[in-house]
Motif scaffolding. Structure first.
Motif, PDB file in Angstrom:
ATOM      1  N   LYS A 192       0.789  -1.257  -0.099  1.00 27.78           N
ATOM      2  CA  LYS A 192      -0.029   0.199   0.027  1.00 27.78           C
ATOM      3  C   LYS A 192       0.944   1.196  -0.083  1.00 27.78           C
ATOM      4  O   LYS A 192       1.903   1.269   0.585  1.00 27.78           O
ATOM      5  CB  LYS A 192      -0.932   0.217   1.182  1.00 27.78           C
ATOM      6  CG  LYS A 192      -1.975  -1.286   1.287  1.00 27.78           C
ATOM      7  CD  LYS A 192      -2.605  -1.179   2.667  1.00 27.78           C
ATOM      8  CE  LYS A 192      -3.647  -2.414   2.629  1.00 27.78           C
ATOM      9  NZ  LYS A 192      -4.460  -2.272   3.934  1.00 27.78           N
ATOM     10  N   THR A 195      -1.636   7.884  -0.147  1.00 34.57           N
ATOM     11  CA  THR A 195      -2.231   8.711  -1.204  1.00 34.57           C
ATOM     12  C   THR A 195      -1.727  10.232  -1.288  1.00 34.57           C
ATOM     13  O   THR A 195      -1.316  10.734  -2.560  1.00 34.57           O
ATOM     14  CB  THR A 195      -3.787   8.865  -1.244  1.00 34.57           C
ATOM     15  OG1 THR A 195      -4.058   9.490   0.122  1.00 34.57           O
ATOM     16  CG2 THR A 195      -4.345   7.547  -1.498  1.00 34.57           C
ATOM     17  N   HIS A 218     -10.926   3.087  -8.015  1.00 35.45           N
ATOM     18  CA  HIS A 218     -11.291   2.318  -6.886  1.00 35.45           C
ATOM     19  C   HIS A 218     -12.718   1.767  -7.457  1.00 35.45           C
ATOM     20  O   HIS A 218     -12.851   0.435  -7.317  1.00 35.45           O
ATOM     21  CB  HIS A 218     -11.780   2.997  -5.524  1.00 35.45           C
ATOM     22  CG  HIS A 218     -12.279   2.004  -4.562  1.00 35.45           C
ATOM     23  ND1 HIS A 218     -11.475   1.136  -4.058  1.00 35.45           N
ATOM     24  CD2 HIS A 218     -13.626   1.900  -4.119  1.00 35.45           C
ATOM     25  CE1 HIS A 218     -12.192   0.623  -3.099  1.00 35.45           C
ATOM     26  NE2 HIS A 218     -13.397   1.081  -2.988  1.00 35.45           N
ATOM     27  N   GLU A 224      -7.290  -0.394  -5.075  1.00 37.24           N
ATOM     28  CA  GLU A 224      -8.021  -0.663  -3.752  1.00 37.24           C
ATOM     29  C   GLU A 224      -7.785   0.468  -2.815  1.00 37.24           C
ATOM     30  O   GLU A 224      -6.616   0.804  -2.465  1.00 37.24           O
ATOM     31  CB  GLU A 224      -7.877  -1.718  -2.823  1.00 37.24           C
ATOM     32  CG  GLU A 224      -8.486  -2.117  -1.634  1.00 37.24           C
ATOM     33  CD  GLU A 224     -10.031  -2.260  -1.722  1.00 37.24           C
ATOM     34  OE1 GLU A 224     -10.788  -1.922  -1.136  1.00 37.24           O
ATOM     35  OE2 GLU A 224     -10.587  -2.847  -2.976  1.00 37.24           O
ATOM     36  N   ALA A 226      -8.285   2.760   0.454  1.00 28.05           N
ATOM     37  CA  ALA A 226      -8.755   2.816   1.811  1.00 28.05           C
ATOM     38  C   ALA A 226     -10.038   3.300   2.080  1.00 28.05           C
ATOM     39  O   ALA A 226     -10.239   4.396   1.392  1.00 28.05           O
ATOM     40  CB  ALA A 226      -7.643   3.151   2.909  1.00 28.05           C
ATOM     41  N   THR A 231      -4.618   5.400   1.834  1.00 26.48           N
ATOM     42  CA  THR A 231      -3.769   4.763   1.187  1.00 26.48           C
ATOM     43  C   THR A 231      -4.589   4.120  -0.211  1.00 26.48           C
ATOM     44  O   THR A 231      -5.736   3.774  -0.152  1.00 26.48           O
ATOM     45  CB  THR A 231      -3.144   3.320   2.139  1.00 26.48           C
ATOM     46  OG1 THR A 231      -4.326   2.663   2.374  1.00 26.48           O
ATOM     47  CG2 THR A 231      -2.315   4.085   3.399  1.00 26.48           C
ATOM     48  N   ALA A 232      -3.475   3.534  -1.066  1.00 26.09           N
ATOM     49  CA  ALA A 232      -4.104   2.732  -2.441  1.00 26.09           C
ATOM     50  C   ALA A 232      -3.229   1.726  -2.385  1.00 26.09           C
ATOM     51  O   ALA A 232      -2.016   1.818  -2.286  1.00 26.09           O
ATOM     52  CB  ALA A 232      -4.151   3.920  -3.527  1.00 26.09           C
ATOM     53  N   LEU A 233      -3.672   0.602  -3.129  1.00 27.21           N
ATOM     54  CA  LEU A 233      -3.124  -0.575  -3.476  1.00 27.21           C
ATOM     55  C   LEU A 233      -3.524  -1.047  -4.827  1.00 27.21           C
ATOM     56  O   LEU A 233      -4.778  -0.777  -5.224  1.00 27.21           O
ATOM     57  CB  LEU A 233      -3.266  -1.698  -2.668  1.00 27.21           C
ATOM     58  CG  LEU A 233      -2.781  -3.037  -2.608  1.00 27.21           C
ATOM     59  CD1 LEU A 233      -1.263  -3.053  -2.684  1.00 27.21           C
ATOM     60  CD2 LEU A 233      -3.426  -4.271  -2.068  1.00 27.21           C
TER      61      LEU A 233
END
Length: 250
Positions: A192, A195, A218, A224, A226, A231-233
């Protein structure tokens, strides 16, 4: 100092293939080409073996040679008590494991029981990086830190789309769209990512639109995000798009 300069003790017929294969590993890894990265790892092993064998004998082959029984040939290198310890023990024991990834982890053979993947490519890249630094350290008689710096500079020049600093990443094409930048930054980052870091890395100023775009990505299941937006994944569909984009650019 360049790697070319640091490895001048190695004949050109071996030095140039060594640099080419290492750069291929780095480039393919950066572009998510896991299978080519591992295939280059196999060729890299053969070149390094030829260099170690020539160094021990005092006479180098004019070009890389693949021994008939690779594991056994590497084991025989351990008999060379007159060479540096890493040339006698460490690298000869690492090469068979690296070579095994190429032969029996689904790389280079159709129908392998395990598909090429990111985990294997990380092993190939990190092992190749360590071997290159050790070759530079021994042949040019420099410290481990200096040797790694020299090898890192070689790797940096082979990443045309992305630059990675200590706390910063930059996409080097200023015309690239924000969506593409986000995907590329996420797909080349482990786990993660905050952002706020993504926005900073992309050099984007409009916080409202940036958050809106992340929510859209998303919803499209590209990333993904949060629940708090912190956060972003990257998700598999986004990773696939990033990989295809990189392939087209190369």
């Amino acid at each position: 100092m360049s790697v070319q300069t640091a490895l001048t003790a190695i004949p050109d017929g071996l030095r140039q293939p060594l640099l080419a294969e290492y750069q291929s590993i780095v480039q393919n890894f950066a572009e998510h080409r896991w299978s080519p990265s591992e295939l280059s790892g196999g060729k890299f092993c053969e070149i390094v073996f030829t260099i170690l064998d020539g160094h021990a004998k005092g006479t180098y082959a004019t070009s890389p040679k693949k021994p008939r029984a690779f594991d056994q040939a590497c084991k025989l290198l351990e008999n060379n008590g007159h060479v540096p310890r890493s040339f006698q023990i460490l690298i000869p024991r690492l090469l068979p494991a690296l070579f095994e990834v190429r032969n029996n982890r689904g790389v280079g053979h159709a129908g392998g029981d395990v598909d090429p993947n990111h985990m294997d490519a990380v092993f190939v890249l990190s092992s190749g990086n360590w071997v290159m630094a050790e070759l530079v350290r021994v042949f040019h008689n420099v410290s481990i830190h200096e040797a790694q710096d020299i090898v890192d500079k070689l790797a940096e020049r082979r990443m045309p789309l992305l630059w990675i600093g200590d706390d910063m990443r930059r996409i080097l094409d200023p015309k690239m769209g924000l969506r593409e930048q986000i995907l590329l930054l996420l797909c080349t980052s482990p786990g993660k990512i905050a952002t706020t870091d993504l926005k900073n890395w992309a050099g984007y100023k409009n916080n409202t639109y940036f958050k809106k775009l992340l929510r859209e990505m998303h919803d499209e299941r590209l990333i993904e995000l949060a629940s708090d937006g912190g956060t972003a994944l990257i998700l598999p569909p986004g990773d696939k798009i990033a990989s295809e984009f990189i392939a087209k650019r190369s």
